[in-house]
Design a protein around this motif. Structure first.
Motif, PDB file in Angstrom:
ATOM      1  N   ASN A   1      70.570  15.579  64.788  1.00 35.53           N
ATOM      2  CA  ASN A   1      71.240  16.757  64.297  1.00 35.53           C
ATOM      3  C   ASN A   1      71.205  16.929  62.900  1.00 35.53           C
ATOM      4  N   GLY A   2      70.622  15.973  62.263  1.00 35.81           N
ATOM      5  CA  GLY A   2      70.578  16.074  60.555  1.00 35.81           C
ATOM      6  C   GLY A   2      71.965  15.596  59.991  1.00 35.81           C
ATOM      7  N   THR A   3      72.984  15.176  60.886  1.00 35.36           N
ATOM      8  CA  THR A   3      74.171  15.024  60.316  1.00 35.36           C
ATOM      9  C   THR A   3      74.654  13.536  60.423  1.00 35.36           C
ATOM     10  N   TYR A   4      74.186  12.733  61.300  1.00 37.88           N
ATOM     11  CA  TYR A   4      74.756  11.314  61.408  1.00 37.88           C
ATOM     12  C   TYR A   4      73.575  10.522  62.039  1.00 37.88           C
ATOM     13  N   SER A   5      73.705   9.150  61.870  1.00 40.57           N
ATOM     14  CA  SER A   5      72.729   8.327  62.258  1.00 40.57           C
ATOM     15  C   SER A   5      73.300   7.215  63.067  1.00 40.57           C
ATOM     16  N   LEU A   6      72.455   6.744  63.866  1.00 39.11           N
ATOM     17  CA  LEU A   6      73.277   5.605  64.835  1.00 39.11           C
ATOM     18  C   LEU A   6      72.545   4.169  64.195  1.00 39.11           C
ATOM     19  N   ASP A   7      71.790   4.306  63.231  1.00 40.00           N
ATOM     20  CA  ASP A   7      70.979   3.011  62.688  1.00 40.00           C
ATOM     21  C   ASP A   7      72.088   2.034  62.342  1.00 40.00           C
ATOM     22  N   LYS A   8      73.076   2.183  61.661  1.00 38.63           N
ATOM     23  CA  LYS A   8      73.942   1.288  61.226  1.00 38.63           C
ATOM     24  C   LYS A   8      74.864   0.510  62.355  1.00 38.63           C
ATOM     25  N   LEU A   9      75.219   1.556  63.138  1.00 37.77           N
ATOM     26  CA  LEU A   9      75.876   0.940  64.426  1.00 37.77           C
ATOM     27  C   LEU A   9      75.082   0.059  65.205  1.00 37.77           C
ATOM     28  N   ARG A  10      73.806   0.440  65.460  1.00 40.85           N
ATOM     29  CA  ARG A  10      73.009  -0.281  66.011  1.00 40.85           C
ATOM     30  C   ARG A  10      72.655  -1.753  65.563  1.00 40.85           C
TER      31      ARG A  10
ATOM     32  N   ASN B   1      72.560  -1.670  72.768  1.00 41.10           N
ATOM     33  CA  ASN B   1      73.580  -1.520  73.848  1.00 41.10           C
ATOM     34  C   ASN B   1      73.878  -0.100  73.986  1.00 41.10           C
ATOM     35  N   GLU B   2      73.607   0.626  74.733  1.00 41.38           N
ATOM     36  CA  GLU B   2      73.896   2.150  74.913  1.00 41.38           C
ATOM     37  C   GLU B   2      75.088   2.244  75.379  1.00 41.38           C
ATOM     38  N   LYS B   3      75.672   1.332  76.053  1.00 46.07           N
ATOM     39  CA  LYS B   3      77.185   1.367  76.640  1.00 46.07           C
ATOM     40  C   LYS B   3      78.122   1.465  75.499  1.00 46.07           C
ATOM     41  N   GLN B   4      77.885   0.193  74.425  1.00 47.51           N
ATOM     42  CA  GLN B   4      78.740   0.009  73.387  1.00 47.51           C
ATOM     43  C   GLN B   4      78.631   1.180  72.296  1.00 47.51           C
ATOM     44  N   ILE B   5      77.452   1.571  72.228  1.00 49.46           N
ATOM     45  CA  ILE B   5      77.199   2.606  71.161  1.00 49.46           C
ATOM     46  C   ILE B   5      77.924   3.903  71.663  1.00 49.46           C
ATOM     47  N   ARG B   6      77.711   4.057  73.143  1.00 46.67           N
ATOM     48  CA  ARG B   6      78.630   5.222  73.391  1.00 46.67           C
ATOM     49  C   ARG B   6      80.259   5.230  73.432  1.00 46.67           C
ATOM     50  N   GLU B   7      80.771   3.874  73.686  1.00 48.52           N
ATOM     51  CA  GLU B   7      82.088   3.493  73.534  1.00 48.52           C
ATOM     52  C   GLU B   7      82.405   3.833  72.109  1.00 48.52           C
ATOM     53  N   MET B   8      81.945   3.268  71.027  1.00 45.36           N
ATOM     54  CA  MET B   8      82.099   3.540  69.471  1.00 45.36           C
ATOM     55  C   MET B   8      81.936   5.158  69.235  1.00 45.36           C
ATOM     56  N   VAL B   9      81.322   5.702  69.703  1.00 49.63           N
ATOM     57  CA  VAL B   9      81.288   7.327  69.449  1.00 49.63           C
ATOM     58  C   VAL B   9      82.369   7.800  70.066  1.00 49.63           C
ATOM     59  N   LEU B  10      82.837   7.448  71.135  1.00 54.01           N
ATOM     60  CA  LEU B  10      84.190   7.857  71.823  1.00 54.01           C
ATOM     61  C   LEU B  10      85.348   7.514  71.202  1.00 54.01           C
ATOM     62  N   LEU B  11      85.191   6.432  70.528  1.00 54.40           N
ATOM     63  CA  LEU B  11      86.591   5.647  69.928  1.00 54.40           C
ATOM     64  C   LEU B  11      86.486   6.721  68.558  1.00 54.40           C
ATOM     65  N   PHE B  12      85.492   7.148  67.839  1.00 53.43           N
ATOM     66  CA  PHE B  12      85.346   7.799  66.515  1.00 53.43           C
ATOM     67  C   PHE B  12      85.992   9.453  66.901  1.00 53.43           C
ATOM     68  N   ILE B  13      85.486   9.798  68.253  1.00 53.16           N
ATOM     69  CA  ILE B  13      85.838  11.243  68.675  1.00 53.16           C
ATOM     70  C   ILE B  13      87.317  11.202  68.911  1.00 53.16           C
ATOM     71  N   ASN B  14      87.784  10.170  69.501  1.00 54.27           N
ATOM     72  CA  ASN B  14      89.208  10.313  69.950  1.00 54.27           C
ATOM     73  C   ASN B  14      90.414   9.795  68.897  1.00 54.27           C
ATOM     74  N   THR B  15      89.846   8.900  67.779  1.00 56.36           N
ATOM     75  CA  THR B  15      90.691   8.560  66.745  1.00 56.36           C
ATOM     76  C   THR B  15      90.674   9.495  65.440  1.00 56.36           C
TER      77      THR B  15
ATOM     78  N   PHE C   1      83.106   6.710  58.593  1.00 53.26           N
ATOM     79  CA  PHE C   1      82.052   7.541  58.204  1.00 53.26           C
ATOM     80  C   PHE C   1      80.963   6.953  57.721  1.00 53.26           C
ATOM     81  N   ASP C   2      81.186   5.568  57.042  1.00 56.15           N
ATOM     82  CA  ASP C   2      79.860   4.849  56.733  1.00 56.15           C
ATOM     83  C   ASP C   2      79.169   4.217  57.883  1.00 56.15           C
ATOM     84  N   VAL C   3      79.729   3.733  58.959  1.00 53.29           N
ATOM     85  CA  VAL C   3      79.033   3.104  60.158  1.00 53.29           C
ATOM     86  C   VAL C   3      78.249   4.287  60.786  1.00 53.29           C
ATOM     87  N   PHE C   4      78.594   5.676  60.646  1.00 51.09           N
ATOM     88  CA  PHE C   4      77.684   6.493  61.252  1.00 51.09           C
ATOM     89  C   PHE C   4      76.697   7.200  60.324  1.00 51.09           C
ATOM     90  N   ASP C   5      76.875   6.485  59.053  1.00 51.34           N
ATOM     91  CA  ASP C   5      75.838   6.834  57.849  1.00 51.34           C
ATOM     92  C   ASP C   5      76.016   8.431  57.331  1.00 51.34           C
TER      93      ASP C   5
END
Length: 118
Positions: free
Chosen positions: A5-14, A20-34, A65-69
């Motif tokens: 969506n032109g706003t974030y990247s998962l490259d650094k997180l990867r 590991n899609e489960k861990q990526i999803r967990e990190m996204v959820l952590l970001f969204i919730n915290t 914010f850095d981890v999601f580029d």
């Protein structure tokens, strides 16, 4: 680099968790919730001209914010951090925090959409 969506990247997180899609999803959820409660605190501190706590909160959330580029947002939080550290201009600080919050809320909504979250 893959952009979503032109706003974030998962490259650094990867780089940290691999494909590991489960861990990526967990990190996204952590970001969204915290991040939203932290934004409320950041806004509260800035509105009260509590420069010390504004600085501490900005410094604490900056790596998220850095981890999601999120380059623009990362730049904004660094500017908020610097303004709070200088204890200089509370009106400018409040304006920056408000603008920052809107951008972050937009990214969170896009993440929720992309990861099919409520």
């Amino acid at each position: 680099m893959i952009k979503y969506n032109g706003t974030y990247s998962l490259d650094k997180l990867r780089q940290y968790v691999g494909d590991n899609e489960k861990q990526i999803r967990e990190m996204v959820l952590l970001f969204i919730n915290t991040i939203p409660p932290d934004l409320l605190k950041l806004n509260k501190y800035a509105a009260a001209s509590d420069f010390e706590n504004t600085y501490k909160m900005a410094h604490r959330i900056k790596p998220s914010f850095d981890v999601f580029d999120l380059k623009d947002i990362y730049s904004d939080i660094k500017e908020i951090e610097a303004l709070a550290k200088d204890s200089s201009d509370s009106l400018l600080l409040n304006s920056k925090v408000s603008s920052f919050q809107l951008k972050v809320e937009d990214v969170i909504e896009k993440m929720k959409h992309d990861f099919l979250l409520p």
